[in-house]
Design a protein around this motif. Structure first.
Motif, PDB file in Angstrom:
ATOM      1  N   ARG A 133     -68.129  -7.423  44.346  1.00  0.00           N
ATOM      2  CA  ARG A 133     -67.442  -8.794  44.351  1.00  0.00           C
ATOM      3  C   ARG A 133     -66.354  -8.978  43.749  1.00  0.00           C
ATOM      4  NH1 ARG A 133     -73.513 -11.357  44.496  1.00  0.00           N
ATOM      5  NH2 ARG A 133     -74.473  -9.879  45.320  1.00  0.00           N
ATOM      6  N   ILE A 134     -65.297  -9.059  44.459  1.00  0.00           N
ATOM      7  CA  ILE A 134     -64.043  -9.284  44.275  1.00  0.00           C
ATOM      8  C   ILE A 134     -63.663 -11.007  43.298  1.00  0.00           C
ATOM      9  CG2 ILE A 134     -61.474  -9.929  44.677  1.00  0.00           C
ATOM     10  CD1 ILE A 134     -62.639  -6.630  43.818  1.00  0.00           C
TER      11      ILE A 134
ATOM     12  N   SER B  85     -55.989  -6.038  46.439  1.00  0.00           N
ATOM     13  CA  SER B  85     -56.156  -4.139  47.266  1.00  0.00           C
ATOM     14  C   SER B  85     -54.718  -3.587  47.029  1.00  0.00           C
ATOM     15  CB  SER B  85     -56.219  -4.921  48.589  1.00  0.00           C
ATOM     16  OG  SER B  85     -57.363  -5.875  49.347  1.00  0.00           O
ATOM     17  N   GLN B  86     -54.128  -4.550  46.229  1.00  0.00           N
ATOM     18  CA  GLN B  86     -52.638  -4.583  46.167  1.00  0.00           C
ATOM     19  C   GLN B  86     -52.378  -3.455  44.337  1.00  0.00           C
ATOM     20  OE1 GLN B  86     -49.319  -7.227  46.072  1.00  0.00           O
ATOM     21  NE2 GLN B  86     -50.763  -8.596  47.385  1.00  0.00           N
TER      22      GLN B  86
ATOM     23  N   THR C 236     -52.168  -4.877  32.045  1.00  0.00           N
ATOM     24  CA  THR C 236     -53.733  -4.943  32.497  1.00  0.00           C
ATOM     25  C   THR C 236     -54.549  -6.508  31.499  1.00  0.00           C
ATOM     26  OG1 THR C 236     -54.097  -2.704  31.380  1.00  0.00           O
ATOM     27  CG2 THR C 236     -55.955  -3.674  30.936  1.00  0.00           C
ATOM     28  N   SER C 237     -55.004  -7.169  32.439  1.00  0.00           N
ATOM     29  CA  SER C 237     -55.137  -8.253  32.547  1.00  0.00           C
ATOM     30  C   SER C 237     -56.897  -8.642  33.777  1.00  0.00           C
ATOM     31  CB  SER C 237     -54.115  -8.876  33.643  1.00  0.00           C
ATOM     32  OG  SER C 237     -54.520 -10.982  32.663  1.00  0.00           O
ATOM     33  N   GLY C 238     -57.660  -9.813  33.691  1.00  0.00           N
ATOM     34  CA  GLY C 238     -58.668  -9.707  34.411  1.00  0.00           C
ATOM     35  C   GLY C 238     -58.597 -10.228  35.572  1.00  0.00           C
ATOM     36  N   LEU C 239     -57.646 -10.648  36.622  1.00  0.00           N
ATOM     37  CA  LEU C 239     -58.018 -11.092  37.445  1.00  0.00           C
ATOM     38  C   LEU C 239     -57.846 -12.330  37.899  1.00  0.00           C
ATOM     39  CD1 LEU C 239     -57.068  -9.288  40.289  1.00  0.00           C
ATOM     40  CD2 LEU C 239     -59.502  -9.727  41.003  1.00  0.00           C
ATOM     41  N   ALA C 240     -57.594 -13.057  37.014  1.00  0.00           N
ATOM     42  CA  ALA C 240     -58.220 -14.782  36.871  1.00  0.00           C
ATOM     43  C   ALA C 240     -57.321 -15.537  37.794  1.00  0.00           C
ATOM     44  CB  ALA C 240     -58.688 -14.869  35.594  1.00  0.00           C
TER      45      ALA C 240
ATOM     46  N   ARG D  26     -60.553 -15.914  45.644  1.00  0.00           N
ATOM     47  CA  ARG D  26     -58.663 -16.434  46.567  1.00  0.00           C
ATOM     48  C   ARG D  26     -57.418 -15.092  45.324  1.00  0.00           C
ATOM     49  NH1 ARG D  26     -57.632 -22.028  43.100  1.00  0.00           N
ATOM     50  NH2 ARG D  26     -55.087 -20.875  43.949  1.00  0.00           N
ATOM     51  N   HIS D  27     -58.116 -13.711  44.910  1.00  0.00           N
ATOM     52  CA  HIS D  27     -57.298 -12.867  44.229  1.00  0.00           C
ATOM     53  C   HIS D  27     -57.992 -11.338  45.485  1.00  0.00           C
ATOM     54  CE1 HIS D  27     -55.488 -14.190  40.683  1.00  0.00           C
ATOM     55  NE2 HIS D  27     -54.937 -14.590  42.017  1.00  0.00           N
TER      56      HIS D  27
END
Length: 369
Positions: free
Chosen positions: A177-178, A188-189, A145-149, A182-183
């Motif tokens: 609003r992703i 999507s993955q 689990t993380s924050g997509l940063a 850039r991620h």
């Protein structure tokens, strides 16, 4: 879940500055479906402000309808606080969200998780370390689990995906609003191999004040938090502080003493975090919570029809409020809206039946319970 129940939870979720104490008072006074039917006078009588009363009696229909429309899309789910798939560990934290927006596999939230966080401006060594740790931990069976940063978060997600494991990304914006842009491909993955999670309305933009709130969810969902690289005063240290408050494990990977990205980890180690140089340092600490989460997940998402987890057990209201973290008697009495002496008698009965156990700081639920 019935439409009126979902509408009721969404109505409650849009009330401004609703504190945990106020939420408990509302939910102990009326069924959630009946709260928005009360008069402003009745709501004010239990301690709500004029703005809060107004928000309940005249809710923002556009906001609620937008959430309901969002949930109609493929792989989009709304998990209310009383939904059977709402993660049990998260329920134990202060001010747990009334609604979770989930895009992907909601069962991933019930699986044992380890949070991995760190610097957005990570070194190449830190990025490599995050990737390999995530891959190994995913191979063990932990959801990352993380924050997509940018930086450590992104590499942790990628390591879990490449390890054929699951990963959760908790956002500081709405799932419509992703952020960061850039991620988007990485997001999507993650949807196909885990889930995106947010407590914010689908169209909510990323705002500075959202990210500390996001950090408390990252730690609250997880058995522990691993900090890979962090400068002093970084957001990763906020996540670690939440983890300590939530009675989660905190792990930190040391680095060169002259490297600014290592100083936050060294600070955590000085304060008692587990110095971590291999995944074994983590697995030995979180194994009991991992096994508990595995048992919870297998029961929740079995093919058999799901019954109320506490159906047929004594004192179901009390049992529902005892989790894996120690909860004191006074807190249980407040949550159950019962006198302390009655709660003590019920706890004694449950303890004799092996459903709860007395530990320093209060009571925890046993595997049998």
């Amino acid at each position: 879940m019935k439409d009126e129940t979902l509408y009721a939870w969404l109505t409650l979720a849009q009330v401004p500055r609703l504190r945990a104490r106020q939420r408990r008072k509302l939910l102990s006074t009326w069924p959630v479906e009946a709260i928005h039917q009360q008069s402003q006078q009745a709501l004010a009588a239990i301690g709500l402000s004029e703005d809060q009363c107004q928000a309940i009696c005249s809710p923002n229909q556009a906001l609620i309808n937008a959430s309901l429309r969002w949930a109609e899309a493929p792989d989009c789910h709304l998990l209310c606080f009383d939904h059977p798939a709402y993660p049990s560990l998260l329920k134990e934290i202060a001010s747990a969200p009334l609604i979770l927006y989930v895009q992907g596999d909601p069962s991933a939230l019930a699986k044992p998780q380890l949070a991995m966080v760190g610097s957005r401006h990570a070194t190449q060594s830190g990025l490599t370390t995050a990737y390999h740790f995530a891959k190994q931990l995913a191979d063990y069976g932990l959801t990352i689990t993380s924050g997509l940063a940018l930086g450590i978060d992104g590499r942790a997600h990628k390591g879990a995906l490449d390890g054929n494991g699951q990963t959760l990304a908790v956002l500081g914006s709405g799932l419509g609003r992703i952020y960061p842009a850039r991620h988007r491909d990485l997001a999507s993955q993650i949807i196909t191999q885990g889930a995106l999670v947010s407590e914010f309305w689908p169209d909510a933009p990323p705002r500075a004040e959202h990210f500390p709130r996001r950090n408390r969810l990252i730690s609250g969902l997880s058995a522990g938090v691993l900090v890979v690289e962090a400068a002093p005063q970084s957001g990763s240290l906020i996540t670690a502080r939440y983890a300590l408050e939530q009675n989660r494990g905190v792990f930190a990977i040391p680095g060169p003493i002259d490297q600014v990205q290592a100083r936050g980890c060294h600070q955590l180690i000085k304060q008692g975090a587990t110095l971590t140089d291999s995944v074994d340092d983590i697995l030995s600490e979180v194994d009991s919570l991992v096994q508990f989460a595995v048992s919870q997940q297998s029961e929740l998402f079995s093919d058999a029809p799901k019954l109320d987890a506490d159906q047929g057990l004594p004192f179901p209201t009390l049992l529902a409020n005892v989790g894996t973290n120690a909860t004191c008697v006074d807190v249980l009495a407040e949550r159950c809206n019962q006198p302390v002496h009655e709660i003590m008698m019920q706890l004694l009965d449950l303890e004799l039946q092996g459903l709860v156990a007395a530990v320093p700081g209060g009571y925890v639920r046993t595997r049998r319970g």
